[in-house]
Each structure stands twice: as C-alpha cells, then as structure tokens.
Design an enzyme around this catalytic site. Structure first.
Site, PDB file in Angstrom:
ATOM      1  N   SER A 170     -45.724 -19.662  -3.002  1.00 57.69           N
ATOM      2  CA  SER A 170     -44.920 -19.193  -2.086  1.00 57.69           C
ATOM      3  C   SER A 170     -45.239 -19.142  -0.766  1.00 57.69           C
ATOM      4  O   SER A 170     -45.395 -19.949  -0.104  1.00 57.69           O
ATOM      5  CB  SER A 170     -44.860 -17.866  -2.840  1.00 57.69           C
ATOM      6  OG  SER A 170     -43.226 -17.720  -1.987  1.00 57.69           O
ATOM      7  N   TYR A 184     -35.019 -22.106   2.581  1.00 55.14           N
ATOM      8  CA  TYR A 184     -36.487 -21.722   2.882  1.00 55.14           C
ATOM      9  C   TYR A 184     -36.853 -20.438   1.801  1.00 55.14           C
ATOM     10  O   TYR A 184     -38.002 -20.869   0.955  1.00 55.14           O
ATOM     11  CB  TYR A 184     -37.563 -22.023   4.594  1.00 55.14           C
ATOM     12  CG  TYR A 184     -39.268 -21.906   3.457  1.00 55.14           C
ATOM     13  CD1 TYR A 184     -39.450 -23.188   2.852  1.00 55.14           C
ATOM     14  CD2 TYR A 184     -39.512 -21.036   4.029  1.00 55.14           C
ATOM     15  CE1 TYR A 184     -40.514 -22.403   2.931  1.00 55.14           C
ATOM     16  CE2 TYR A 184     -41.163 -20.822   4.161  1.00 55.14           C
ATOM     17  CZ  TYR A 184     -41.801 -21.762   3.132  1.00 55.14           C
ATOM     18  OH  TYR A 184     -43.397 -22.107   3.409  1.00 55.14           O
ATOM     19  N   LYS A 188     -38.209 -20.304  -2.163  1.00 52.47           N
ATOM     20  CA  LYS A 188     -39.821 -19.241  -1.801  1.00 52.47           C
ATOM     21  C   LYS A 188     -39.397 -17.711  -3.003  1.00 52.47           C
ATOM     22  O   LYS A 188     -39.617 -17.284  -3.734  1.00 52.47           O
ATOM     23  CB  LYS A 188     -39.972 -18.756  -1.107  1.00 52.47           C
ATOM     24  CG  LYS A 188     -40.737 -20.595  -0.065  1.00 52.47           C
ATOM     25  CD  LYS A 188     -41.776 -21.059  -0.860  1.00 52.47           C
ATOM     26  CE  LYS A 188     -42.719 -22.468  -0.174  1.00 52.47           C
ATOM     27  NZ  LYS A 188     -43.424 -23.038  -0.804  1.00 52.47           N
TER      28      LYS A 188
END
Ligand code: NDP
Ligand code: VSD
Length: 322
Positions: A170, A184, A188
């Site tokens: 992650s 993003y 994650k």
C-alpha cells in the site's frame, strides 16, 4: 501520586497483558522464505526489484511480473549477477485477467504472493482526467483482485503444510488522505478493505495477509512523480521520512515472516499504524498493548498534524491570492 503511578505502570500492564495475550487474533505465525516460491508483481523496478533481490538473497525461488519484458530481463540479469539465482519473468498487465492467469499458472503454486505493482502521479482532482483516475484504480486496486483471483486456488491447494502469505504494498497515503493523492489514496485505502476481509476468508487455509505501508521511497517511479508534484503534496508528504528501496524491502520481509497484518517501514509509519489500527487484526499482544496505551495521545498527535497541514494549505492559498 505514587498510587496513580503504580496503577498506570504496574497494575494496568499486569491486568491488560495477559488478557491481550489470550485474545489477540489471528494467532502469531512464522512464515519461512527459504525455498519458497515468491511471486512479485512490479518486480522489474524500484521497491519490487528490491523485494526480488531480497527474496533471492534469502534463498527463495523468485518469479517477477510486469508489463515491459525489456525491464524484466534487465532485472533478471541484475539479480543473477548479485545472487547467482535465476528468476522467472512474466510479462503481463495486471489489468488483463487472462494474461495474469496464464502467467500465474505457468509460474506454479505460489507460497508468498507479493502484490507491489502500482502507478502514482500526484495531481489535484480538478486537473486530473477521469481516465487517469480510472486507470489508477484499475491498476492499483483491481489489479490486486485479478492477481489474487488467479493465484488463490493453487495457493490453497499447495502441497506443503507451511503457512503462505499474500502481502500487498500500500503506502502511507493509504493510511491517511494527502493533498494531490485523491485517486491514489482511494486506490490504496481500498486495499485495506480488501486485505481485512480477505484475511478472514483465507485464515482457514493457513494463508496470512500483510499490508506494507512505505513512505516516499527512492525509486524510478518517485523520480517521475516528483517532476510535477504539487507544492502542497510535497509539504504534507514531508511529514514522513524518505527511504531507500532496499530498506523498505528488508522491513517488508521482516513483517511477512511474522505474518504482521500492518507492516510499517519507519518511525512515522509506526505512529501512523498505531493511530489507524481501528479494527485491524493484530497477532502481537505486545503491539496490541502499545495500541491500547497510546490511543489517546496519538489522537492528539493526529489532530496536531491536521492543524499543521491545514495551516500549510491556508498559507498557500493566501500567498497565491496576493
Ligand atoms: N516510491 C514511493 O515513494 C512509494 C511507492 N509505493 C508503492 O510501491 C509500489 C512500487 O512503487 P515504485 O517501486 O516506486 O514504482 P516504479 O514505478 O519504480 O515500479 C512500478 C512497477 O510496477 C509495474 N507496473 C506498473 N503498472 C503495471 C501494470 N499495469 N501491470 C503490471 N505491472 C505494472 C512496473 O513495470 P511496467 O511499467 O513494465 O509494467 C514496475 O515494475 C507501488 O504500489 C507504489 O504505489 C508506496 C509508497 C511510496
Ligand atoms: C499520528 C501520527 C502521524 C504520523 C505522521 C504522519 C505522516 C504522514 C505522511 C504521509 C506521507 C505519504 C507518502 C506517500 C508516498 C507514496 O506513496 C508516493 N511516493 C507515491 O505516490
């Protein structure tokens, strides 16, 4: 005063530690790496390449996957040069389930599935095309689903009785939302939901899930990202340190060996993992103890970080308007 001191430092640990020792789940585990098959996505560059070097040096059979065959071949020869080990390479895009399935079947049953592939570019949502949002989610999140769907049946049917691992890379931006990482961070954060639920589904097959949370790490991907990173992303992300890819790889394998659900890479990362532990599984009663004891003070620290970050955002807006 002496009574309060005694209660906090003697009585509380004395009562809490044995309770936590009995209740932490899943139970502690040791996952060997020597002679196991470690399959690494994004193994041709940056953190993935460092993970492949580490796995080979630790005596694993290593397979790496990425899109560019040229970069894979370069990685293969650099690992061969450093360790004498011959890694298997597979060119496939994690978004293409059929290609992924073919690669995984060819590679043979996996003991440690290391999902490290990923794309990132820091940009405000307003300036980002929706197509880029979608491809970030497709690669970082859906790519992990494709890989796990393809690899899990053979992992469950593996002949050896040793514990297996699914470890997912992650980011610290997957523990806290950061300016410029709208897409993003979403991708994650999604991995955490995937990992928490998956751990419950695969524990019966002696498969253990880990999430690795690196800070900014010196990789070709970061060099590209830095070329057009918003100023505020830089300021806020600098709250955490900067690491080398092989340091992250070392931390990752230390955590995988212990089956740690959260794997932090630096001091700020440990604080972040404690502050965001929530309902995540915890195998270590000592870490569980630290989580309980530090909860209140870390919430105060977290609020101070938010105060500082929103201060930077306000200042930046003021400067821009002058
Ligand atoms: N560097 C950093 O600061 C940090 C990185 N991370 C995470 O670590 C991971 C690795 O990052 P890093 O090493 O910096 O990145 P790099 O860009 O250096 O390497 C990315 C790797 O992923 C592969 N990859 C990218 N897209 C795909 C795809 N669609 N299918 C298959 N493989 C793909 C690339 O190969 P190819 O392009 O040939 O497919 C390459 O091997 C990522 O998940 C990232 O989010 C987390 C925190 C910090
Ligand atoms: C309560 C305690 C809090 C502790 C400190 C918090 C620090 C947070 C910093 C977050 C940094 C995010 C880096 C993302 C790196 C990454 O993934 C990219 N390089 C790829 O785009």
């Amino acid at each position: 005063m002496a009574d309060a001191f005694f209660s906090f430092f003697v009585l509380l640990p004395l009562i809490l530690l044995p309770i936590l020792y009995f209740i932490v789940r899943p139970r502690p585990v040791k996952i060997p790496i020597v002679n196991r098959h470690v399959f690494i996505t994004g193994g041709s560059s940056g953190i993935g390449l460092a993970l492949a070097h580490r796995a080979a040096a630790d005596g694993a059979r290593v397979s790496i996957m990425a899109r560019s065959l040229t970069k894979l071949e370069e990685a293969k020869s650099s690992i061969n040069h450093a360790t004498g080990i011959e890694v298997a390479v597979f060119a496939a895009d994690v978004r293409d389930y059929d290609a992924v399935k073919k690669a995984v079947d060819e590679a043979g049953p996996i003991d440690v599935l290391l999902l490290n592939h990923g794309v990132f570019s820091a940009l405000e949502l307003e300036k980002m095309e929706l197509s880029e949002v979608k491809s970030t989610l497709d690669i970082n999140l859906m790519g992990c689903f494709n890989m796990i769907k393809a690899a899990l049946p053979a992992m469950k049917n593996r002949k050896n009785v040793l514990p297996a691992s699914i470890a997912i890379v992650s980011s610290q931006a997957g523990q806290v939302g950061i300016y410029g990482y709208v897409a993003y961070s979403a991708s994650k954060f999604g991995l955490r939901g995937l990992a928490e639920a998956l751990q419950q589904e695969v524990i019966g097959d002696n498969i253990h899930v880990s999430l690795i949370f690196p800070p900014d790490t010196d990789t070709p991907g970061l060099v590209e990202e830095n070329k057009k990173k918003p100023e505020l992303t830089k300021i806020i992300a600098s709250s955490s340190g900067f690491m080398k890819a092989d340091e992250v790889a070392q931390k990752a394998f230390d955590g995988i060996r212990h089956g740690s659900f959260f794997i932090s890479c630096n001091m700020e990362g440990i604080a972040l993992s404690l502050a965001t532990s929530g309902l995540s599984p915890q195998r270590s009663f000592l870490m569980a103890f630290v989580e309980v004891i530090t909860a209140g003070i870390l919430r105060i620290a977290a609020l101070c970080f938010q105060w500082n970050w929103y201060g930077s955002i306000e200042k930046w807006h003021k400067q821009r308007n002058c």
